[in-house]
Design an enzyme around this catalytic site. Sequence first.
Site, PDB file in Angstrom:
ATOM      1  NE  ARG A  26      -4.048   1.918   2.224  1.00  0.00           N
ATOM      2  CZ  ARG A  26      -4.293   2.748   3.233  1.00  0.00           C
ATOM      3  NH1 ARG A  26      -3.597   2.674   4.351  1.00  0.00           N
ATOM      4  NH2 ARG A  26      -5.256   3.647   3.118  1.00  0.00           N
ATOM      5  CG  HIS A  63      -1.525   5.346  -0.195  1.00  0.00           C
ATOM      6  ND1 HIS A  63      -2.185   5.748   0.931  1.00  0.00           N
ATOM      7  CD2 HIS A  63      -2.407   4.552  -0.864  1.00  0.00           C
ATOM      8  CE1 HIS A  63      -3.411   5.212   0.961  1.00  0.00           C
ATOM      9  NE2 HIS A  63      -3.556   4.478  -0.119  1.00  0.00           N
ATOM     10  CG  ASN A  96      -1.297   8.626   3.192  1.00  0.00           C
ATOM     11  OD1 ASN A  96      -1.653   7.555   2.701  1.00  0.00           O
ATOM     12  ND2 ASN A  96      -0.696   9.578   2.492  1.00  0.00           N
ATOM     13  CG  HIS A 115      -8.137  -3.834  -1.219  1.00  0.00           C
ATOM     14  ND1 HIS A 115      -9.156  -2.926  -1.437  1.00  0.00           N
ATOM     15  CD2 HIS A 115      -7.026  -3.079  -0.967  1.00  0.00           C
ATOM     16  CE1 HIS A 115      -8.678  -1.694  -1.314  1.00  0.00           C
ATOM     17  NE2 HIS A 115      -7.397  -1.750  -1.052  1.00  0.00           N
TER      18      HIS A 115
HETATM   19  C1  HEM Z   1      -9.152   1.284  -5.975  1.00  0.00           C
HETATM   20  C2  HEM Z   1      -9.101   2.219  -5.059  1.00  0.00           C
HETATM   21  C3  HEM Z   1      -8.649   1.932  -3.652  1.00  0.00           C
HETATM   22  C4  HEM Z   1      -9.256   2.364  -2.519  1.00  0.00           C
HETATM   23  C5  HEM Z   1     -10.497   3.224  -2.432  1.00  0.00           C
HETATM   24  C6  HEM Z   1      -8.508   1.829  -1.410  1.00  0.00           C
HETATM   25  C7  HEM Z   1      -8.798   2.080  -0.073  1.00  0.00           C
HETATM   26  C8  HEM Z   1      -8.226   1.424   0.976  1.00  0.00           C
HETATM   27  C9  HEM Z   1      -8.611   1.578   2.346  1.00  0.00           C
HETATM   28  C10 HEM Z   1      -9.697   2.525   2.857  1.00  0.00           C
HETATM   29  C11 HEM Z   1      -7.851   0.746   3.094  1.00  0.00           C
HETATM   30  C12 HEM Z   1      -7.899   0.552   4.600  1.00  0.00           C
HETATM   31  C13 HEM Z   1      -7.044   1.627   5.276  1.00  0.00           C
HETATM   32  C14 HEM Z   1      -7.229   1.676   6.769  1.00  0.00           C
HETATM   33  O1  HEM Z   1      -8.327   1.422   7.252  1.00  0.00           O
HETATM   34  O2  HEM Z   1      -6.249   1.995   7.465  1.00  0.00           O
HETATM   35  C15 HEM Z   1      -6.962   0.065   2.194  1.00  0.00           C
HETATM   36  C16 HEM Z   1      -6.024  -0.872   2.579  1.00  0.00           C
HETATM   37  C17 HEM Z   1      -5.135  -1.445   1.706  1.00  0.00           C
HETATM   38  N1  HEM Z   1      -4.962  -1.128   0.384  1.00  0.00           N
HETATM   39 FE1  HEM Z   1      -6.233  -0.073  -0.752  1.00  0.00          FE
HETATM   40  N2  HEM Z   1      -7.465   1.096  -1.876  1.00  0.00           N
HETATM   41  C18 HEM Z   1      -7.499   1.131  -3.241  1.00  0.00           C
HETATM   42  C19 HEM Z   1      -6.581   0.555  -4.101  1.00  0.00           C
HETATM   43  C20 HEM Z   1      -5.448  -0.100  -3.694  1.00  0.00           C
HETATM   44  C21 HEM Z   1      -4.348  -0.442  -4.548  1.00  0.00           C
HETATM   45  C22 HEM Z   1      -4.241  -0.071  -6.018  1.00  0.00           C
HETATM   46  C23 HEM Z   1      -3.449  -1.107  -3.782  1.00  0.00           C
HETATM   47  C24 HEM Z   1      -2.105  -1.658  -4.150  1.00  0.00           C
HETATM   48  C25 HEM Z   1      -1.759  -2.028  -5.357  1.00  0.00           C
HETATM   49  C26 HEM Z   1      -4.000  -1.186  -2.450  1.00  0.00           C
HETATM   50  C27 HEM Z   1      -3.433  -1.851  -1.391  1.00  0.00           C
HETATM   51  C28 HEM Z   1      -3.974  -1.911  -0.123  1.00  0.00           C
HETATM   52  C29 HEM Z   1      -3.493  -2.798   0.915  1.00  0.00           C
HETATM   53  C30 HEM Z   1      -2.448  -3.879   0.739  1.00  0.00           C
HETATM   54  C31 HEM Z   1      -4.212  -2.494   2.075  1.00  0.00           C
HETATM   55  C32 HEM Z   1      -4.019  -3.103   3.471  1.00  0.00           C
HETATM   56  C33 HEM Z   1      -2.933  -2.308   4.180  1.00  0.00           C
HETATM   57  C34 HEM Z   1      -2.618  -2.752   5.591  1.00  0.00           C
HETATM   58  O3  HEM Z   1      -3.169  -3.731   6.089  1.00  0.00           O
HETATM   59  O4  HEM Z   1      -1.766  -2.086   6.210  1.00  0.00           O
HETATM   60  N3  HEM Z   1      -5.190  -0.540  -2.432  1.00  0.00           N
HETATM   61  N4  HEM Z   1      -7.200   0.505   0.915  1.00  0.00           N
END
Ligand code: HEM
Length: 354
Positions: free
Chosen positions: A65, A69, A97, A196
């Site tokens: 992530r 970002h 973030n 995800h």
């Molecule tokens: C398509 C639009 C996307 C949205 C709206 C989105 C939104 C989010 C949100 C809201 C979270 C949870 C954050 C939290 O509660 O702290 C999250 C977690 C995550 N996102 Fe996305 N995301 C998107 C695309 C992506 C992309 C493109 C990637 C990587 C290629 C990605 C990788 C991740 C990962 C791996 C997590 C888990 C992180 C952790 O456990 O520390 N996301 N995302």
Amino acid sequence: MSSLRVSLAALCCAFVVFAGTISVSYGQLDPSFYKKSCPKVHAIVREVVDNALDSDPRIGASLVRLHFHDCFVQGCDASILLNKTDTIDSEQDAFPNVDSIRGLDVVNNIKTAVEEACPATVSCADILALAAEVSVILTEGNGWKVPLGRRDSTTANRTLANSNLPAPSSNLTELKAAFLVQGLDTTDLVALSGAHTFGRSHCRNFQDRVYNFSNTGQPDPNLNTTYLQTLSGICPQDGDGSNLANLDPTTPDTFDKNYYNNLQLQNGLLNSDQVLFSTSGADTVAIVNSFAANQTLFFKQFAASMIKMGNISPLTGTQGEIRSQCNFVNSDSSRLKAVASTKESDHDVLVSSI
Ligand code: HEM
Ligand SMILES: *[C@@H]1O[C@H](CO)[C@@H](O)[C@H](O)[C@H]1NC(C)=O
Ligand SMILES: *[C@@H]1O[C@H](CO)[C@@H](O)[C@H](O)[C@H]1NC(C)=O
Ligand SMILES: *[C@@H]1O[C@H](CO)[C@@H](O)[C@H](O)[C@H]1NC(C)=O
Ligand SMILES: *[C@@H]1O[C@H](CO)[C@@H](O)[C@H](O)[C@H]1NC(C)=O
Ligand SMILES: *[C@@H]1O[C@H](CO)[C@@H](O)[C@H](O)[C@H]1NC(C)=O
Ligand SMILES: *[C@@H]1O[C@H](CO)[C@@H](O)[C@H](O)[C@H]1NC(C)=O
């Protein structure tokens, strides 16, 4: 456990070569950029991430992530790593973030180890790209040849982080638009959302789907009723939204195709996940179905789309700099304060690279 795996990787399979119809362009970057100047960089990154995974099975997701970002905000330039100072309006304080990004300490541990082997050579932006790929490998996914040669920014932009990073409440039109401005198409959107398949989300990012979707006072009709019960247990209605749920309830720490099978059962956690499958008539439905049916296809497309994302506006050549401390630009005097408060072993590395 890590040293054996690292040496095996160095011998035979540090890079996974893939064939097929998915085309890959490295842009101005080059997977062999550090071949002479820092040949062990991939193995070093892998070892530090492997060690971190031993005590934190979520850290691979957090590192993937971070790269995302970083890349969506003025390109893959490690701008997300810059801490707040008199001159830096830190992206870490942007809404997507704050109280959310993780892994900055692991990135610093990687940087320290890499500086020891190859001083003032490897950028923090390349470390983020390598850490993302290694994280996928170490959680049972497939790797790819990571194009390298990025340099680090001397600026950050919190406002841009707020506007460029898509919100979890986004509808499909908004998601497509947010990716399109980065040069990423609908296939990239669906493939990269597959990240995800691991990691966690705070309740605040999906709580409306459980209790009050679009201010209707009802749950999201595209949320599986069994999953709804599970989520209401994790996220009490009067809670502050700080509890965590797995983004993939089936295999929470494994990089696999289950994210797409979840979407087919209305078991996507975020609105931005479920709309890829539940928006009627959308072109994303067939792509979700194709990945749900074929993990090899998903892995290939994920690799190609990660390379594409990693190519967003890199600084190259003499642009930017190679930061000696990933949280500060080289000219920032705050860095000296950081040196003073760092452990002795880090201290030596930092001083030697000044
Ligand atoms: C398509 C639009 C996307 C949205 C709206 C989105 C939104 C989010 C949100 C809201 C979270 C949870 C954050 C939290 O509660 O702290 C999250 C977690 C995550 N996102 Fe996305 N995301 C998107 C695309 C992506 C992309 C493109 C990637 C990587 C290629 C990605 C990788 C991740 C990962 C791996 C997590 C888990 C992180 C952790 O456990 O520390 N996301 N995302
Ligand atoms: C940079 O800021 C983060 C919080 O965003 C903090 O955890 C970290 O310790 C800071 N790094 C340094 C070197 O001061
Ligand atoms: C941040 O990005 C916005 C939008 O591109 C731009 O208008 C602004 O000048 C940038 N700020 C800084 C400090 O670079
Ligand atoms: C998506 O959200 C935008 C507002 O950002 C809205 O104008 C549009 O109608 C929505 N699209 C759909 C399909 O709901
Ligand atoms: C749903 O949200 C709206 C707007 O915030 C609010 O007026 C309404 O009372 C909420 N309904 C329930 C049942 O919480
Ligand atoms: C809801 O999820 C369960 C598995 O978690 C599945 O058996 C069921 O078919 C799903 N319901 C719908 C409507 O997809
Ligand atoms: C799955 O996708 C791969 C990669 O595109 C392809 O070679 C293979 O034939 C596909 N498998 C099936 C069963 O369709």
